[in-house]
Motif scaffolding. Structure first.
Motif, PDB file in Angstrom:
ATOM      1  N   PRO A 191      40.763   8.308  49.083  1.00  0.00           N
ATOM      2  CA  PRO A 191      40.877   8.734  50.756  1.00  0.00           C
ATOM      3  C   PRO A 191      41.314   7.783  51.895  1.00  0.00           C
ATOM      4  CG  PRO A 191      38.785   9.081  49.410  1.00  0.00           C
ATOM      5  CD  PRO A 191      39.746   8.301  48.415  1.00  0.00           C
ATOM      6  N   VAL A 192      41.137   6.990  51.452  1.00  0.00           N
ATOM      7  CA  VAL A 192      42.011   5.856  52.576  1.00  0.00           C
ATOM      8  C   VAL A 192      43.875   6.640  52.763  1.00  0.00           C
ATOM      9  CG1 VAL A 192      43.358   3.683  53.168  1.00  0.00           C
ATOM     10  CG2 VAL A 192      40.988   3.800  52.116  1.00  0.00           C
ATOM     11  N   ILE A 193      43.929   6.958  51.324  1.00  0.00           N
ATOM     12  CA  ILE A 193      45.550   7.220  51.873  1.00  0.00           C
ATOM     13  C   ILE A 193      45.565   8.629  52.075  1.00  0.00           C
ATOM     14  CG2 ILE A 193      47.428   7.847  50.429  1.00  0.00           C
ATOM     15  CD1 ILE A 193      46.765   5.276  48.652  1.00  0.00           C
ATOM     16  N   CYS A 194      44.456   9.403  51.954  1.00  0.00           N
ATOM     17  CA  CYS A 194      44.582  10.428  52.097  1.00  0.00           C
ATOM     18  C   CYS A 194      44.471  10.528  54.146  1.00  0.00           C
ATOM     19  CB  CYS A 194      43.534  11.731  51.943  1.00  0.00           C
ATOM     20  SG  CYS A 194      43.696  12.642  50.126  1.00  0.00           S
ATOM     21  N   GLU A 214      55.276  10.493  52.458  1.00  0.00           N
ATOM     22  CA  GLU A 214      55.313   9.673  52.016  1.00  0.00           C
ATOM     23  C   GLU A 214      54.622   9.453  51.143  1.00  0.00           C
ATOM     24  OE1 GLU A 214      58.543   6.330  50.841  1.00  0.00           O
ATOM     25  OE2 GLU A 214      59.251   7.399  52.130  1.00  0.00           O
ATOM     26  N   GLN A 215      53.614   7.923  51.382  1.00  0.00           N
ATOM     27  CA  GLN A 215      52.802   7.304  50.223  1.00  0.00           C
ATOM     28  C   GLN A 215      51.753   8.696  49.870  1.00  0.00           C
ATOM     29  OE1 GLN A 215      51.401   4.652  53.633  1.00  0.00           O
ATOM     30  NE2 GLN A 215      52.378   3.633  52.839  1.00  0.00           N
ATOM     31  N   LYS A 216      51.790   9.378  50.539  1.00  0.00           N
ATOM     32  CA  LYS A 216      50.493  10.700  50.116  1.00  0.00           C
ATOM     33  C   LYS A 216      51.292  11.257  48.885  1.00  0.00           C
ATOM     34  CE  LYS A 216      48.022  11.370  54.154  1.00  0.00           C
ATOM     35  NZ  LYS A 216      47.897  12.474  55.574  1.00  0.00           N
ATOM     36  N   LYS A 255      49.218  10.639  40.799  1.00  0.00           N
ATOM     37  CA  LYS A 255      49.210   9.368  40.089  1.00  0.00           C
ATOM     38  C   LYS A 255      47.867   9.119  40.421  1.00  0.00           C
ATOM     39  CE  LYS A 255      54.734   8.560  39.594  1.00  0.00           C
ATOM     40  NZ  LYS A 255      55.704   7.985  39.607  1.00  0.00           N
ATOM     41  N   ILE A 256      47.097   8.460  41.103  1.00  0.00           N
ATOM     42  CA  ILE A 256      45.793   7.986  41.181  1.00  0.00           C
ATOM     43  C   ILE A 256      44.926   9.038  41.139  1.00  0.00           C
ATOM     44  CG2 ILE A 256      44.182   7.789  43.476  1.00  0.00           C
ATOM     45  CD1 ILE A 256      46.175   6.578  45.055  1.00  0.00           C
ATOM     46  N   ARG A 257      45.052  10.250  41.306  1.00  0.00           N
ATOM     47  CA  ARG A 257      44.424  11.464  40.437  1.00  0.00           C
ATOM     48  C   ARG A 257      44.390  11.574  39.144  1.00  0.00           C
ATOM     49  NH1 ARG A 257      46.473  15.520  42.488  1.00  0.00           N
ATOM     50  NH2 ARG A 257      47.732  16.336  41.332  1.00  0.00           N
ATOM     51  N   LEU A 272      48.495  -1.517  49.902  1.00  0.00           N
ATOM     52  CA  LEU A 272      48.520  -1.747  48.672  1.00  0.00           C
ATOM     53  C   LEU A 272      49.897  -2.304  48.013  1.00  0.00           C
ATOM     54  CD1 LEU A 272      48.388   2.383  48.965  1.00  0.00           C
ATOM     55  CD2 LEU A 272      46.894   0.733  48.769  1.00  0.00           C
ATOM     56  N   VAL A 273      49.513  -3.429  46.403  1.00  0.00           N
ATOM     57  CA  VAL A 273      49.755  -4.671  45.973  1.00  0.00           C
ATOM     58  C   VAL A 273      50.062  -3.812  44.440  1.00  0.00           C
ATOM     59  CG1 VAL A 273      50.687  -6.653  45.352  1.00  0.00           C
ATOM     60  CG2 VAL A 273      49.052  -6.123  47.634  1.00  0.00           C
ATOM     61  N   PRO A 274      51.693  -4.235  44.277  1.00  0.00           N
ATOM     62  CA  PRO A 274      51.672  -3.359  42.650  1.00  0.00           C
ATOM     63  C   PRO A 274      51.213  -5.135  41.691  1.00  0.00           C
ATOM     64  CG  PRO A 274      53.806  -3.377  44.038  1.00  0.00           C
ATOM     65  CD  PRO A 274      53.001  -4.121  44.922  1.00  0.00           C
ATOM     66  N   MET A 275      50.387  -4.618  40.525  1.00  0.00           N
ATOM     67  CA  MET A 275      49.739  -5.865  39.865  1.00  0.00           C
ATOM     68  C   MET A 275      50.619  -6.265  39.057  1.00  0.00           C
ATOM     69  SD  MET A 275      46.581  -6.305  40.278  1.00  0.00           S
ATOM     70  CE  MET A 275      45.550  -7.395  39.129  1.00  0.00           C
TER      71      MET A 275
END
Length: 172
Positions: A68-71, A77-79, A85-87, A158-161
């Motif tokens: 929801p934050v990204i939406c 581009e982020q969306k 991939k989140i979904r 948003l941080v890659p692990m």
């Protein structure tokens, strides 16, 4: 009667994908990003039916927090990059809010970030990052404006692990 439910990663993924195939995995999201378009009553009924089954909710960090934050605030581009991939659970997210000496009191965040050559450099520690050992990404709240009042100057990164410097350890 209280039913305790433990579900392993594979079962959670399988269930999540079943819901996604039916278009039910992210009922709160806007339709254009994969949401159902359900009104509040239908969303409530769906949640109630999941609980009565009992069936797990879709992965909460993905579906109820970062999605929801990204939406709402992400760039196009982020969306396009993250939401599918989140979904689909191609990306698992961990929640990086709580800290060892602050708990969930976000006004006391000690983790800081500063821009260095167009990249955010983060210094700090998070705790209670649910499912971090499975996650590809973490959404981290950190202080990016040292001069702002305590409840301001906080950013959501948003941080890659798999970044250098990230260590996932269990709490025993």
């Amino acid at each position: 009667m209280v039913l305790e439910q433990r579900i392993d990663k594979e079962d959670l993924e399988r269930w999540h994908r079943i819901l996604d195939a039916k278009g039910w995995v992210c009922p709160l999201w806007p339709v254009e990003y994969g949401g159902t378009g359900w009104n509040a009553a239908k969303q409530f009924i769906f949640k109630e039916e999941l609980q009565m089954a009992p069936a797990p909710d879709p992965l909460g960090q993905n579906i109820n927090l970062v999605g929801p934050v990204i939406c709402a605030f992400g760039t196009e581009e982020q969306k396009k990059r993250f939401l599918p991939k989140i979904r689909s659970l191609e990306y698992w997210f961990a929640q990086g809010f709580s800290e060892p000496n602050a708990g969930s009191d976000l006004a006391n965040l000690a983790t800081r970030a500063h821009l260095e050559d167009d990249e955010w450099v983060i210094d700090g520690q998070k705790v209670w990052t649910s499912l971090a050992h499975f996650s590809h990404w973490c959404f981290v709240l950190c202080r990016t404006d040292r001069d702002a009042p305590r409840h301001r100057g906080i950013s959501y990164l948003l941080v890659p692990m798999d970044q250098p410097g990230i260590e996932v350890r269990p709490i025993k």
